[in-house]
Design a protein around this motif. Structure first.
Motif, PDB file in Angstrom:
ATOM      1  N   ARG A  43      90.660  14.344  50.767  1.00 35.68           N
ATOM      2  CA  ARG A  43      90.336  15.544  51.549  1.00 35.68           C
ATOM      3  C   ARG A  43      89.809  16.629  50.632  1.00 35.68           C
ATOM      4  NH1 ARG A  43      94.666  18.125  55.141  1.00 35.68           N
ATOM      5  NH2 ARG A  43      92.807  19.232  55.892  1.00 35.68           N
ATOM      6  N   LEU A  44      88.735  17.263  51.083  1.00 36.99           N
ATOM      7  CA  LEU A  44      88.104  18.331  50.326  1.00 36.99           C
ATOM      8  C   LEU A  44      87.961  19.521  51.256  1.00 36.99           C
ATOM      9  CD1 LEU A  44      86.561  19.001  47.601  1.00 36.99           C
ATOM     10  CD2 LEU A  44      84.488  18.349  48.823  1.00 36.99           C
ATOM     11  N   VAL A  45      88.396  20.696  50.807  1.00 37.02           N
ATOM     12  CA  VAL A  45      88.260  21.893  51.631  1.00 37.02           C
ATOM     13  C   VAL A  45      87.537  22.967  50.830  1.00 37.02           C
ATOM     14  CG1 VAL A  45      90.343  21.396  52.973  1.00 37.02           C
ATOM     15  CG2 VAL A  45      90.488  22.884  50.957  1.00 37.02           C
ATOM     16  N   SER A  61      87.899  31.942  55.868  1.00 40.68           N
ATOM     17  CA  SER A  61      88.572  30.836  56.551  1.00 40.68           C
ATOM     18  C   SER A  61      88.427  29.592  55.684  1.00 40.68           C
ATOM     19  CB  SER A  61      87.984  30.604  57.939  1.00 40.68           C
ATOM     20  OG  SER A  61      86.584  30.363  57.869  1.00 40.68           O
ATOM     21  N   ILE A  62      89.155  28.552  56.022  1.00 41.94           N
ATOM     22  CA  ILE A  62      89.141  27.316  55.250  1.00 41.94           C
ATOM     23  C   ILE A  62      88.566  26.204  56.113  1.00 41.94           C
ATOM     24  CG2 ILE A  62      90.558  25.657  53.978  1.00 41.94           C
ATOM     25  CD1 ILE A  62      92.553  27.976  53.527  1.00 41.94           C
ATOM     26  N   TRP A  63      87.616  25.476  55.537  1.00 42.54           N
ATOM     27  CA  TRP A  63      86.910  24.416  56.246  1.00 42.54           C
ATOM     28  C   TRP A  63      87.121  23.083  55.545  1.00 42.54           C
ATOM     29  CZ3 TRP A  63      82.865  25.135  60.174  1.00 42.54           C
ATOM     30  CH2 TRP A  63      82.804  26.447  60.649  1.00 42.54           C
ATOM     31  N   PRO A  72      81.063  19.666  58.598  1.00 43.08           N
ATOM     32  CA  PRO A  72      82.374  20.233  58.279  1.00 43.08           C
ATOM     33  C   PRO A  72      83.060  20.721  59.549  1.00 43.08           C
ATOM     34  CG  PRO A  72      80.695  21.865  57.870  1.00 43.08           C
ATOM     35  CD  PRO A  72      79.970  20.615  58.315  1.00 43.08           C
ATOM     36  N   PHE A  73      84.358  20.935  59.472  1.00 43.42           N
ATOM     37  CA  PHE A  73      85.031  21.559  60.613  1.00 43.42           C
ATOM     38  C   PHE A  73      86.056  22.566  60.103  1.00 43.42           C
ATOM     39  CE2 PHE A  73      87.582  17.780  59.752  1.00 43.42           C
ATOM     40  CZ  PHE A  73      88.885  18.246  59.823  1.00 43.42           C
ATOM     41  N   ARG A  74      86.281  23.563  60.925  1.00 46.10           N
ATOM     42  CA  ARG A  74      87.132  24.687  60.539  1.00 46.10           C
ATOM     43  C   ARG A  74      88.601  24.341  60.713  1.00 46.10           C
ATOM     44  NH1 ARG A  74      85.822  30.933  62.286  1.00 46.10           N
ATOM     45  NH2 ARG A  74      87.542  31.928  61.165  1.00 46.10           N
ATOM     46  N   LEU A  75      89.412  24.666  59.699  1.00 48.91           N
ATOM     47  CA  LEU A  75      90.835  24.369  59.737  1.00 48.91           C
ATOM     48  C   LEU A  75      91.682  25.576  60.115  1.00 48.91           C
ATOM     49  CD1 LEU A  75      91.180  22.256  56.470  1.00 48.91           C
ATOM     50  CD2 LEU A  75      91.292  21.392  58.805  1.00 48.91           C
ATOM     51  N   THR A  76      91.272  26.768  59.711  1.00 41.52           N
ATOM     52  CA  THR A  76      92.097  27.955  59.923  1.00 41.52           C
ATOM     53  C   THR A  76      91.293  29.028  60.632  1.00 41.52           C
ATOM     54  OG1 THR A  76      91.516  28.981  57.804  1.00 41.52           O
ATOM     55  CG2 THR A  76      93.392  27.467  57.815  1.00 41.52           C
ATOM     56  N   SER A 425      79.836   9.418  35.629  1.00 38.65           N
ATOM     57  CA  SER A 425      79.244   8.562  34.594  1.00 38.65           C
ATOM     58  C   SER A 425      77.734   8.712  34.489  1.00 38.65           C
ATOM     59  CB  SER A 425      79.582   7.090  34.864  1.00 38.65           C
ATOM     60  OG  SER A 425      79.015   6.664  36.097  1.00 38.65           O
ATOM     61  N   ALA A 426      77.115   9.530  35.346  1.00 43.79           N
ATOM     62  CA  ALA A 426      75.656   9.668  35.368  1.00 43.79           C
ATOM     63  C   ALA A 426      75.218  10.863  34.530  1.00 43.79           C
ATOM     64  CB  ALA A 426      75.157   9.804  36.796  1.00 43.79           C
ATOM     65  N   VAL A 427      74.070  10.704  33.868  1.00 43.64           N
ATOM     66  CA  VAL A 427      73.514  11.743  33.012  1.00 43.64           C
ATOM     67  C   VAL A 427      72.346  12.425  33.718  1.00 43.64           C
ATOM     68  CG1 VAL A 427      72.387  12.213  30.798  1.00 43.64           C
ATOM     69  CG2 VAL A 427      74.232  10.518  30.934  1.00 43.64           C
ATOM     70  N   ASP A 428      72.292  13.763  33.653  1.00 49.02           N
ATOM     71  CA  ASP A 428      71.188  14.543  34.223  1.00 49.02           C
ATOM     72  C   ASP A 428      70.845  14.115  35.650  1.00 49.02           C
ATOM     73  OD1 ASP A 428      70.964  16.164  32.056  1.00 49.02           O
ATOM     74  OD2 ASP A 428      69.194  15.195  31.218  1.00 49.02           O
ATOM     75  N   GLN A 429      71.863  13.919  36.447  1.00 47.08           N
ATOM     76  CA  GLN A 429      71.698  13.420  37.812  1.00 47.08           C
ATOM     77  C   GLN A 429      71.335  14.529  38.787  1.00 47.08           C
ATOM     78  OE1 GLN A 429      75.854  12.672  39.620  1.00 47.08           O
ATOM     79  NE2 GLN A 429      76.256  13.075  37.434  1.00 47.08           N
ATOM     80  N   GLN A 430      70.837  14.126  39.929  1.00 49.57           N
ATOM     81  CA  GLN A 430      70.659  15.015  41.068  1.00 49.57           C
ATOM     82  C   GLN A 430      71.912  14.914  41.938  1.00 49.57           C
ATOM     83  OE1 GLN A 430      67.959  17.127  41.665  1.00 49.57           O
ATOM     84  NE2 GLN A 430      67.406  16.521  39.576  1.00 49.57           N
ATOM     85  N   PRO A 431      72.438  16.032  42.416  1.00 47.27           N
ATOM     86  CA  PRO A 431      73.690  15.982  43.172  1.00 47.27           C
ATOM     87  C   PRO A 431      73.477  15.441  44.584  1.00 47.27           C
ATOM     88  CG  PRO A 431      72.823  18.195  43.202  1.00 47.27           C
ATOM     89  CD  PRO A 431      71.913  17.407  42.306  1.00 47.27           C
ATOM     90  N   PHE A 432      74.554  14.926  45.164  1.00 49.53           N
ATOM     91  CA  PHE A 432      74.543  14.541  46.581  1.00 49.53           C
ATOM     92  C   PHE A 432      75.058  15.733  47.377  1.00 49.53           C
ATOM     93  CE2 PHE A 432      76.442  12.921  50.462  1.00 49.53           C
ATOM     94  CZ  PHE A 432      75.465  12.040  50.922  1.00 49.53           C
ATOM     95  N   PRO A 433      74.222  16.350  48.226  1.00 51.63           N
ATOM     96  CA  PRO A 433      74.642  17.569  48.932  1.00 51.63           C
ATOM     97  C   PRO A 433      75.619  17.269  50.059  1.00 51.63           C
ATOM     98  CG  PRO A 433      72.431  16.933  49.615  1.00 51.63           C
ATOM     99  CD  PRO A 433      72.817  15.978  48.520  1.00 51.63           C
ATOM    100  N   LEU A 434      76.627  18.083  50.169  1.00 50.00           N
ATOM    101  CA  LEU A 434      77.574  18.018  51.277  1.00 50.00           C
ATOM    102  C   LEU A 434      77.317  19.200  52.206  1.00 50.00           C
ATOM    103  CD1 LEU A 434      80.799  17.164  49.231  1.00 50.00           C
ATOM    104  CD2 LEU A 434      79.122  15.590  50.235  1.00 50.00           C
ATOM    105  N   SER A 435      77.792  19.097  53.414  1.00 44.31           N
ATOM    106  CA  SER A 435      77.502  20.123  54.420  1.00 44.31           C
ATOM    107  C   SER A 435      78.605  21.169  54.455  1.00 44.31           C
ATOM    108  CB  SER A 435      77.365  19.482  55.808  1.00 44.31           C
ATOM    109  OG  SER A 435      76.237  18.630  55.842  1.00 44.31           O
ATOM    110  N   ALA A 436      78.171  22.409  54.615  1.00 48.06           N
ATOM    111  CA  ALA A 436      79.083  23.541  54.765  1.00 48.06           C
ATOM    112  C   ALA A 436      78.332  24.649  55.471  1.00 48.06           C
ATOM    113  CB  ALA A 436      79.600  24.016  53.408  1.00 48.06           C
ATOM    114  N   PRO A 437      79.036  25.590  56.094  1.00 48.56           N
ATOM    115  CA  PRO A 437      78.341  26.704  56.754  1.00 48.56           C
ATOM    116  C   PRO A 437      77.428  27.444  55.776  1.00 48.56           C
ATOM    117  CG  PRO A 437      80.644  26.662  57.393  1.00 48.56           C
ATOM    118  CD  PRO A 437      80.496  25.650  56.311  1.00 48.56           C
ATOM    119  N   GLY A 438      76.256  27.854  56.264  1.00 48.02           N
ATOM    120  CA  GLY A 438      75.324  28.629  55.456  1.00 48.02           C
ATOM    121  C   GLY A 438      74.456  27.818  54.527  1.00 48.02           C
ATOM    122  N   ASP A 439      74.419  26.480  54.698  1.00 45.03           N
ATOM    123  CA  ASP A 439      73.677  25.647  53.750  1.00 45.03           C
ATOM    124  C   ASP A 439      72.246  25.345  54.180  1.00 45.03           C
ATOM    125  OD1 ASP A 439      74.003  23.823  55.790  1.00 45.03           O
ATOM    126  OD2 ASP A 439      75.314  22.469  54.683  1.00 45.03           O
TER     127      ASP A 439
END
Length: 706
Positions: A43-45, A61-63, A72-76, A425-439
């Motif tokens: 779990r990631l918040v 608030s915490i998502w 994502p979904f809102r927890l609080t 373990s990856a060097v100079d990688q491109q990130p995998f984007p996750l969803s959050a409000p305002g993105d």
């Protein structure tokens, strides 16, 4: 094919929805900050700030964030908001909130601050665990035992939290706010320090009844605890504190607190170095931290990652015990072995230390050539690997228990903060984007990396933010970052170039000497007798950009805040090349540094104005007030203790007496930053109106609420 031209009404509707044109929409964009990862890694918040329904404040608030990129979904949810998420070993979520306790008896008062709440792993209603009268400060959880460690401010001589509540009530009932100080440090940023002091409290993990009992394990630690780390079993705490030295000087040191005996010892500290940001290895054997030589007139201390054994690593005197009284361990400094450097040869400034789960490596971030990548350093060999290669800034690192995945918050000049996933373990990688409000915010232009060459041959790096579909060469704003020990490589809500780019301006973001990410020599180039280099670097960067055919060199402005405000004030007295200048929270009279909340820092970094006035006053703008010719807008918050508002008032009087063209935008209830949403909106509106008048030649249009 004929190009379709939108009708005026349609264009207006589009502008109404554009957050960089319609500032009411801009302040509505959700703001993401901070990550917390459950102990099992599943779990990631994230914390999210949203504009309140009445538009007068931001509510956090915490998502819950999907690790695979789902919605994502809102927890609080509450009117006052929730923050500081942390997980217990069973997956339950802790957070800080100022809420009414549904289980409170009639007449119970939970105090004036935030309480500690628990949201069960299986869901359901959150319940209050603890509510110290002044609220909670930092919170950490022992990974194995679930012991909760927190800081809270407690009145002097209070025997327990009930006694603390009674003493606070007595002051309130008597309408007394006076504070008796006995040490040099009395304020921080916008807060008065005292009469209460910080103490550590611990509580075992909640039992079946969901209750915890806070137990004080220190006396008064002084006004502020910098940061702290807790062992996996919760038996020891390593924390940073600003220790008082003779003659009102201060130094950051680390102390070790044994929870069982409530004794405190100096862990890492000496008068000539700053020690901070402790991180305890998962195996409990080693503490990693940052150690830097104290600033001097000629050089800024470079932080280096150090390692030191936790067991047997603390030395020095016993400074206090866990009695509830205000046993005086604040203001007592000792000396302890510094440990061993891990990144001594790394010419970067590490921050945000995070151990790998097997204690074999550390992850950190550091500014580097206009970005702030994620790095990994092997503890055995000292080998450093860069994990991210994009032009972005990372922070809030979290690692999964198997050590294979990192989560972080990523932002860039052209991208709002959002959570991402990385492969360790990856060097100079491109990130995998996750969803959050305002993105999903779309910016109205592009960013180019540009360079210039200073007179001494030094390369100056900048970012040039350009508008889409410019109608001819664009007027230029030189926007100077504060700090000054930072880089303009990330998204900014308070100094956002896109608000100006939307109006057709190009914005230059120069990383002048003193900026981080270009090596220690580049930083020290702006120190001591070279203190004039930042000004010349900015001018060189400006000159280079003005050679471009898409930039209009006849319509230019410069602006900045904090140290950037100081540099803007210096520019005002040294050149007439800009049509307009905007200075926020900038030093005008160097003598006023002596009444800052951190006068010792200014003495170390810029020379003692009393003992070395030939330097401090050499670079003080107020002595050259007669030279000011560009119209200038001064903005300042009354509750700014870092750069006291007296700077703005002195500057205003200097300019008024000389008949200079100036305006003063004064915020009686704001501090070093303009924080409240409507005040921030008003600041942007005033800045745009001032620039339109003096750079674009339009009539002054006073913001509606002024």
């Amino acid at each position: 094919m004929t190009e379709h031209t939108p009708e005026p009404e349609a264009t207006q509707r589009a502008d109404d929805e554009n957050p960089f044109e319609n500032l009411a929409k801009f302040i509505e964009i959700p703001r993401v900050s901070g990550l917390a990862l459950a102990p099992d890694g599943n779990r990631l918040v994230v914390g999210v700030q949203n504009l309140s329904p009445d538009g007068k404040k931001y509510v956090s608030s915490i998502w819950d964030v999907d690790r695979d990129g789902g919605a994502p979904f809102r927890l609080t949810r509450s009117a006052a908001g929730e923050s500081s998420p942390a997980f217990l070993p069973d997956g339950s979520l802790l957070f800080a909130a100022k809420r009414a306790d549904p289980d409170a008896k009639d007449g119970d008062d939970s105090g004036d601050g935030q309480g500690l709440w628990l949201l069960p792993a299986r869901g359901g209603e959150a319940r209050l665990l603890a509510a110290p009268p002044a609220g909670i400060g930092g919170v950490a959880v022992a990974r194995e035992t679930g012991r909760i460690v927190l800081t809270a401010r407690v009145m002097p001589e209070a025997k327990d939290l009930a006694d603390d509540a009674a003493r606070r009530k007595a002051r309130k009932d008597a309408n007394v706010t006076a504070i008796l100080h006995t040490a040099a440090r009395i304020r921080e940023w916008d807060s008065q320090l005292g009469p209460d002091g910080t103490r550590f409290f611990v509580a075992d993990a909640p039992g079946p009844d969901g209750r915890v009992e806070l137990r004080a394990v220190t006396g008064d630690l002084g006004p502020v605890v910098d940061s702290f780390a807790v062992t996996a079993d919760g038996s020891k705490i390593v924390y940073g504190i600003l220790a008082t030295l003779p003659a009102g000087e201060h130094v950051a040191e680390l102390r070790l607190l044994d929870v069982a005996t409530s004794t405190t010892t100096v862990f890492a500290g000496d008068a000539g170095h700053e020690h901070s940001n402790p991180a305890i290895s998962p195996d409990g054997a080693t503490v990693a931290y940052l150690r830097a030589p104290a600033d001097t007139f000629d050089a800024t201390g470079k932080p280096t990652i150090y390692l030191k054994p936790l067991v047997g690593g603390a030395e020095g005197i016993v400074e206090g015990t866990g009695v509830a009284g205000i046993a005086g361990i604040a203001g007592v400094s000792g000396t302890a072995d510094a440990g061993k450097p891990l990144t001594e040869d790394l010419d970067l400034w590490p921050q945000g230390l995070l151990w790998a789960p097997d204690s074999s490596a550390l992850y950190f971030t550091a500014d580097q050539l206009g970005r702030s990548p994620v790095f990994k350093v092997d503890v055995a060999t000292g080998e450093v690997t860069r994990l991210t290669g994009d032009r972005a800034a990372y922070g809030s690192l979290r690692v999964t228990p198997d050590g294979r995945t990192l989560f972080a918050i990523r932002s860039a000049t052209d991208a709002t903060p959002r959570p991402v996933r990385l492969d360790t373990s990856a060097v100079d990688q491109q990130p995998f984007p996750l969803s959050a409000p305002g993105d999903t915010v779309q910016v109205p232009g592009r960013v180019e990396e540009v360079t210039a060459t200073a007179e001494d041959g030094t390369v100056i790096h900048s970012r040039l933010v350009l508008p889409d579909h410019a109608d001819g060469p664009s007027p230029l704003i030189v926007w100077i970052h504060g700090g000054p020990l930072m880089s303009s490589n990330s998204w900014s809500w308070r100094a956002n170039p896109w608000v100006m780019v939307q109006r057709g301006y190009a914005v230059l973001l120069p990383d002048y000497s003193l900026s981080t990410g270009y090596g220690q020599a580049f930083i020290n180039r702006g120190k001591g007798e070279g203190s004039g280099n930042p000004f010349h670097d900015i001018m060189a960067a400006t000159d280079a950009v003005l050679e471009r055919p898409d930039i209009d060199g006849t319509r230019t402005a410069a602006m900045g805040a904090s140290f950037g405000g100081y540099l803007t004030n210096w520019i005002a007295t040294q050149t007439d090349r800009f049509k307009a200048l905007i200075s926020h929270a900038g030093v005008w009279n160097a003598q006023l540094r002596t009444v800052s909340d951190v006068p010792w820092f200014f003495r170390q970094a810029y020379g003692d104005v009393m003992l070395r006035p030939e330097h401090s006053l050499r670079w003080s703008p107020h002595l050259y007030a007669d030279n000011v010719s560009s119209p200038i807008l001064i903005t300042h918050g009354n509750n700014d203790y870092r750069v006291p508002v007296a700077n703005a008032l002195w500057q205003w009087q200097d300019l008024q007496r000389r008949g200079k063209e100036a305006k003063l935008l004064y915020f009686p209830d704001e501090n070093h930053w303009i924080m409240r949403p409507q005040e921030s909106k008003l600041w942007y509106e005033t800045v745009r109106a001032f620039l339109a008048e003096h750079v674009l030649g339009e009539a002054w249009e006073q913001p509606e609420l002024l």
